[in-house]
Each structure stands twice: as C-alpha cells, then as structure tokens.
Design a protein around this motif. Structure first.
Motif, mmCIF file in Angstrom:
data_model
loop_
_atom_site.group_PDB
_atom_site.id
_atom_site.type_symbol
_atom_site.label_atom_id
_atom_site.label_comp_id
_atom_site.label_asym_id
_atom_site.label_seq_id
_atom_site.Cartn_x
_atom_site.Cartn_y
_atom_site.Cartn_z
ATOM 1 N N UNK A 126 0.836 -1.188 0.000
ATOM 2 C CA UNK A 126 0.000 0.000 0.000
ATOM 3 C C UNK A 126 0.870 1.236 0.000
ATOM 4 N N UNK A 127 0.647 2.123 0.979
ATOM 5 C CA UNK A 127 1.382 3.388 0.983
ATOM 6 C C UNK A 127 2.589 3.403 1.921
ATOM 7 N N UNK A 128 2.860 2.283 2.616
ATOM 8 C CA UNK A 128 3.973 2.313 3.562
ATOM 9 C C UNK A 128 4.895 1.114 3.469
ATOM 10 N N UNK A 129 6.113 1.295 3.943
ATOM 11 C CA UNK A 129 7.078 0.199 4.010
ATOM 12 C C UNK A 129 6.744 -0.645 5.231
ATOM 13 N N UNK A 130 6.573 -1.942 5.022
ATOM 14 C CA UNK A 130 6.176 -2.833 6.109
ATOM 15 C C UNK A 130 7.214 -3.905 6.425
ATOM 16 N N UNK A 131 8.292 -3.945 5.643
ATOM 17 C CA UNK A 131 9.299 -4.975 5.844
ATOM 18 C C UNK A 131 10.624 -4.491 5.276
ATOM 19 N N UNK A 132 11.711 -4.771 5.987
ATOM 20 C CA UNK A 132 13.034 -4.393 5.482
ATOM 21 C C UNK A 132 14.059 -5.435 5.901
ATOM 22 N N UNK A 133 15.060 -5.590 5.068
ATOM 23 C CA UNK A 133 16.182 -6.466 5.367
ATOM 24 C C UNK A 133 17.479 -5.764 5.010
ATOM 25 N N UNK A 134 18.527 -6.083 5.728
ATOM 26 C CA UNK A 134 19.847 -5.483 5.518
ATOM 27 C C UNK A 134 20.639 -6.439 4.640
ATOM 28 N N UNK A 135 21.323 -5.914 3.659
ATOM 29 C CA UNK A 135 22.009 -6.770 2.699
ATOM 30 C C UNK A 135 23.318 -6.146 2.237
#
Length: 129
Positions: free
Chosen positions: A51-60
């Motif tokens: 939708x309109x927001x970031x809901x998940x992130x991972x560092x790589x």
C-alpha cells in the motif's frame, strides 16, 4: 489484495529506525553504524512496500568475492571440507565433488541478506509474515 513493491536502497534506508523499533540488538541503527563495513563495502536495504507504507526491510550487501573463513561465504558453508560436522559419507563425497568442480571464485558475486552479528532477521510490521 494490497499490492506490494520491492525497493533496494544504497546504505541504511531512512525508514529503518522506525521499522527496527523493538528488534534485536543486531538490527538497531546504532549497531549497524558501529559495525559499518563488517559485511562488505556496500550495504543495502531491501524494503517491501505494501500500500502506501514500508512494512518490511532487510539489511544486505553484495559480496564481490570469496571470503575465506567467513560463516556466510557460500563456498565455505556448502563446499569446504568440515571434518567436525556430522555429515554422512555421501554428503562428504558430494561436497568434495562440488568443491573440485566449482572453485570459490565461481560462487561470487552473491547477495548476502544478513546483519553484522550473523543474524538474518527482517524488521517491520510484516517481519513475522
């Protein structure tokens, strides 16, 4: 169904601190700053937008070459002889054959989704999804 989009950002995304609230120590912005360069010269953030927001992130990070002795190097983890591991004779033979056919340089570059500290936890509201 809500659409999702994946985005890759150089460095630590500005949205990381909010997503990492309540996350383990190795996912905190302070830890990532203190361990800068530990997993390579070019850290990345992979985010998922729903939708309109970031809901998940991972560092790589992109690993440009073989990293002998590193837990996360695929050649080290999957091919290198490891006499202390409780492997079957068939597994040992398969690892030896793969090592002979595929030298370390053929395993790179590779994308490593891991935090400095050898944890592989995503952050954000969808981290458990």
């Amino acid at each position: 169904m809500t659409s999702r989009a994946v985005e890759v950002t150089d460095g630590l995304s500005p949205c990381w601190p909010a997503l990492a609230e309540g996350a383990p120590l190795h996912a905190t912005p302070g830890w990532l700053r203190a361990m800068a360069g530990r997993l390579g010269p070019r850290p990345l953030t992979v985010t998922v937008r729903r939708g309109s927001g970031v809901t998940l992130a991972g560092y790589a990070s992109v690993q440009p070459g073989h990293r002998p002795g590193e837990y996360f190097d695929p050649h080290e983890a999957l091919v290198r002889p490891m006499p202390d591991l409780p492997l079957t004779p068939a597994s040992r033979a398969a690892r030896e054959a793969l090592a002979a056919a595929s030298p370390p340089a053929r395993w790179a570059p590779y994308l490593l989704l891991m935090l400095p500290g050898y944890e592989c936890v995503p952050v954000g509201p969808d981290a458990a999804d």
